[in-house]
Write a protein that holds these residues in place. Sequence first.
Motif, PDB file in Angstrom:
ATOM      1  N   UNK A   1       0.415  -2.958  -9.499  1.00 26.65           N
ATOM      2  CA  UNK A   1       1.358  -2.353  -9.842  1.00 26.65           C
ATOM      3  C   UNK A   1       2.548  -2.477 -10.569  1.00 26.65           C
ATOM      4  N   UNK A   2       2.159  -2.865 -11.990  1.00 24.89           N
ATOM      5  CA  UNK A   2       3.872  -3.278 -12.774  1.00 24.89           C
ATOM      6  C   UNK A   2       3.270  -2.838 -14.043  1.00 24.89           C
ATOM      7  N   UNK A   3       3.151  -2.555 -15.162  1.00 26.49           N
ATOM      8  CA  UNK A   3       3.793  -2.383 -16.247  1.00 26.49           C
ATOM      9  C   UNK A   3       2.280  -1.577 -16.813  1.00 26.49           C
ATOM     10  N   UNK A   4       1.393  -1.991 -17.362  1.00 25.71           N
ATOM     11  CA  UNK A   4       0.199  -1.623 -18.767  1.00 25.71           C
ATOM     12  C   UNK A   4      -0.632  -1.141 -17.590  1.00 25.71           C
ATOM     13  N   UNK A   5      -1.113  -2.332 -16.315  1.00 23.62           N
ATOM     14  CA  UNK A   5      -1.859  -2.450 -15.890  1.00 23.62           C
ATOM     15  C   UNK A   5      -2.385  -1.090 -14.662  1.00 23.62           C
ATOM     16  N   UNK A   6      -3.292  -0.566 -13.694  1.00 26.41           N
ATOM     17  CA  UNK A   6      -3.428   0.611 -13.069  1.00 26.41           C
ATOM     18  C   UNK A   6      -4.155  -0.199 -12.150  1.00 26.41           C
ATOM     19  N   UNK A   7      -4.115   0.977 -11.024  1.00 27.72           N
ATOM     20  CA  UNK A   7      -4.720   0.264  -9.968  1.00 27.72           C
ATOM     21  C   UNK A   7      -4.721   1.906  -8.831  1.00 27.72           C
ATOM     22  N   UNK A   8      -5.293   1.984  -7.524  1.00 25.49           N
ATOM     23  CA  UNK A   8      -5.356   3.053  -6.566  1.00 25.49           C
ATOM     24  C   UNK A   8      -4.005   2.576  -5.737  1.00 25.49           C
ATOM     25  N   UNK A   9      -3.210   3.269  -4.753  1.00 25.00           N
ATOM     26  CA  UNK A   9      -1.978   2.620  -3.981  1.00 25.00           C
ATOM     27  C   UNK A   9      -3.169   1.992  -2.356  1.00 25.00           C
ATOM     28  N   UNK A  10      -2.333   1.035  -2.619  1.00 16.19           N
ATOM     29  CA  UNK A  10      -3.302   1.035  -1.345  1.00 16.19           C
ATOM     30  C   UNK A  10      -2.326  -0.473  -0.143  1.00 16.19           C
ATOM     31  N   UNK A  11      -2.355   0.100   1.338  1.00 17.36           N
ATOM     32  CA  UNK A  11      -2.219   0.588   2.372  1.00 17.36           C
ATOM     33  C   UNK A  11      -1.958  -1.613   2.457  1.00 17.36           C
ATOM     34  N   UNK A  12      -3.679  -2.248   2.238  1.00 14.60           N
ATOM     35  CA  UNK A  12      -3.514  -3.808   2.265  1.00 14.60           C
ATOM     36  C   UNK A  12      -2.926  -4.575   1.222  1.00 14.60           C
ATOM     37  N   UNK A  13      -2.678  -3.770   0.417  1.00 13.37           N
ATOM     38  CA  UNK A  13      -1.932  -4.727  -0.867  1.00 13.37           C
ATOM     39  C   UNK A  13      -1.242  -6.278  -0.386  1.00 13.37           C
ATOM     40  N   UNK A  14      -1.558  -7.325  -1.186  1.00 11.75           N
ATOM     41  CA  UNK A  14      -0.752  -8.164   0.035  1.00 11.75           C
ATOM     42  C   UNK A  14      -0.590  -9.587  -1.097  1.00 11.75           C
ATOM     43  N   UNK A  15      -0.089 -10.675  -0.481  1.00  8.75           N
ATOM     44  CA  UNK A  15      -0.348 -11.470  -1.728  1.00  8.75           C
ATOM     45  C   UNK A  15      -1.585 -12.281  -2.061  1.00  8.75           C
ATOM     46  N   UNK A  16      -2.197 -12.304  -0.835  1.00  6.92           N
ATOM     47  CA  UNK A  16      -3.325 -12.867  -1.188  1.00  6.92           C
ATOM     48  C   UNK A  16      -4.936 -12.138  -2.146  1.00  6.92           C
ATOM     49  N   UNK A  17      -4.214 -10.428  -2.156  1.00  4.13           N
ATOM     50  CA  UNK A  17      -5.180  -9.535  -3.243  1.00  4.13           C
ATOM     51  C   UNK A  17      -4.155 -10.308  -4.204  1.00  4.13           C
ATOM     52  N   UNK A  18      -3.111 -10.507  -4.594  1.00  4.32           N
ATOM     53  CA  UNK A  18      -2.757 -10.752  -6.035  1.00  4.32           C
ATOM     54  C   UNK A  18      -3.297 -12.055  -6.546  1.00  4.32           C
ATOM     55  N   UNK A  19      -3.367 -13.314  -5.498  1.00  5.07           N
ATOM     56  CA  UNK A  19      -4.113 -13.691  -6.366  1.00  5.07           C
ATOM     57  C   UNK A  19      -6.433 -14.472  -6.739  1.00  5.07           C
ATOM     58  N   UNK A  20      -6.351 -13.029  -5.291  1.00  7.81           N
ATOM     59  CA  UNK A  20      -8.185 -12.511  -5.665  1.00  7.81           C
ATOM     60  C   UNK A  20      -7.890 -11.796  -7.307  1.00  7.81           C
ATOM     61  N   UNK A  21      -7.371 -11.152  -7.502  1.00 10.57           N
ATOM     62  CA  UNK A  21      -7.367  -9.919  -9.166  1.00 10.57           C
ATOM     63  C   UNK A  21      -7.039 -11.339  -9.790  1.00 10.57           C
ATOM     64  N   UNK A  22      -5.969 -11.789 -10.317  1.00  9.08           N
ATOM     65  CA  UNK A  22      -6.212 -13.651 -11.328  1.00  9.08           C
ATOM     66  C   UNK A  22      -7.444 -14.191 -10.977  1.00  9.08           C
ATOM     67  N   UNK A  23      -8.342 -14.628  -9.863  1.00 11.04           N
ATOM     68  CA  UNK A  23      -9.438 -15.838 -10.257  1.00 11.04           C
ATOM     69  C   UNK A  23     -10.083 -13.992 -10.023  1.00 11.04           C
ATOM     70  N   UNK A  24     -10.267 -12.920 -10.030  1.00 12.24           N
ATOM     71  CA  UNK A  24     -11.357 -12.903 -10.789  1.00 12.24           C
ATOM     72  C   UNK A  24     -11.881 -12.306 -12.121  1.00 12.24           C
ATOM     73  N   UNK A  25      -9.982 -12.436 -12.824  1.00 11.63           N
ATOM     74  CA  UNK A  25      -9.955 -11.832 -14.255  1.00 11.63           C
ATOM     75  C   UNK A  25     -10.377 -12.894 -14.547  1.00 11.63           C
ATOM     76  N   UNK A  26      -9.693 -13.814 -14.481  1.00 10.65           N
ATOM     77  CA  UNK A  26     -10.187 -15.371 -15.142  1.00 10.65           C
ATOM     78  C   UNK A  26     -11.778 -16.052 -15.491  1.00 10.65           C
TER      79      UNK A  26
END
Length: 484
Positions: free
Chosen positions: A71-96
């Motif tokens: 949700x910050x900088x140049x990254x792009x996403x679709x707004x979601x009501x399900x977004x939490x810190x576990x979703x952010x953790x999954x973002x990092x894991x799948x990006x790695x």
Amino acid sequence: MPFVDIPSRGDYVSLWYRTNSVYGNVGSFDPSKPTIIMLHPLFLDSTWLQRHFDDPRLSLQYNIIAFDQRTMGRSRCRPSELHDCYVDAADLALAMQALFLPACHFLAFECIAVNAVLRLTALWPELVLSLTLCNVPPPTELKWVFNAYDELLQLWCYAADLDAFEHAASEVVTFMTGETSNTDLQDALIAYWEAWTPPTKRLRIVELVNIMMNRTPLTQKELACIRCPVLIIQNEQSDVAPLKHAENLKKQLINAKGDIPLFTIKGAKACMSIMPGSASLVNQAFSKFLATLPKARTDLIPPKIPVSERTKMALRTLGDLIGDPSYAQRDPRSILSFSCVSSEVARSQLENLRFYARDIESAYCPLGRDGRPLRKYSERQKSHWFHGDHRGMSQIDSAALLVAQKNYKSQSPERPIAGQLTANGNDLVTEDIAQDGRMRRTTFNTNSVEKQVVKGSMTKVVTQSAGVKTNNQGNPLPRVGGFL
């Protein structure tokens, strides 16, 4: 400086990242060096980690990569009501895994970054060599911080002009840094927010605030899964992240490898990554901590376990940690499957996003036609009564104020700026308070005013506003002897 697209059913995520390599991507990493992943602080993006990228104690010895949160900088996403810190953790894991990165050292700054990387380590421990946590936040938000975010959200998202937006942004600067004397830093922060998170992009800020204000604390079972070496760096005088919460987390990480050093930056208040002195001390402590760990390599090879299978394993682990076996049956092709947001909170956050999406196309934009800020914050005209000085005093005649300040001698400590959101307690937010806040944010905004509607003819409206008594038909009563 490319993007990494993360395929996800029912969601869209494209994370922007930057590196210290020659060509700005992971393909030019030195395989003989370990890799550091840096996670940027709150309300900012990876460009604000430059003080760490440029430090030779880190840049010469390690490959460095930093992702912008979705949700910050140049990254792009679709707004979601399900977004939490576990979703952010999954973002990092799948990006790695998409970039074929091996296990890395993590340097995480402040609330969301710290919460995300702790959850990442619990679900994907093989991706983490060590954790360095800077400014560990409370388990849930402090009550006064919760109320401050409520007020700032309204000021920020519904700013009607440049002065209103700058006023909201200046409050955030004081809230983040604890000072207003550094005008260059203040100008840079406000210019950044004008460009990247103006009221026309307020859904990004709303989603970010939702994560912070509705987060739930990690359980002891989740913290027990963290078995890598850990370093904690904490500001001594931070009101937003008091030192005692870092000390509590140190005690709760019972399975971390070795002793957990707690490095305290004396006299520092907040946002250590953007304050030159604090950032240098972080680099010093971090580099010394990494020097004690075994040397690792950065060989870019595909993961041994297919990504889909590893995601299923992580979902099963998450179900075991929170006591909900249904997580093992969730779709591994969707990052939102890792969301731990309850149905009630998700419904409330969806209403919140829809509420702030209304009339967003007509929201105020503080940029000029060239896409740049119209002025520096320090160059504004300070002619209004609400522009106070560093002691909270408001004035019009600046010369008279200087004389008053010279003659004023007080032994009392410095008072905060007028209107500044300051700490007034260490109580944590409960679920009832969080629910009340979610309901309140969708029922009012700064444009809501109480208006009295008078129905009838213009004669009736004029006579009622003038205080003239009328009969049942709305006609004015005749005056007798000067009285009605």
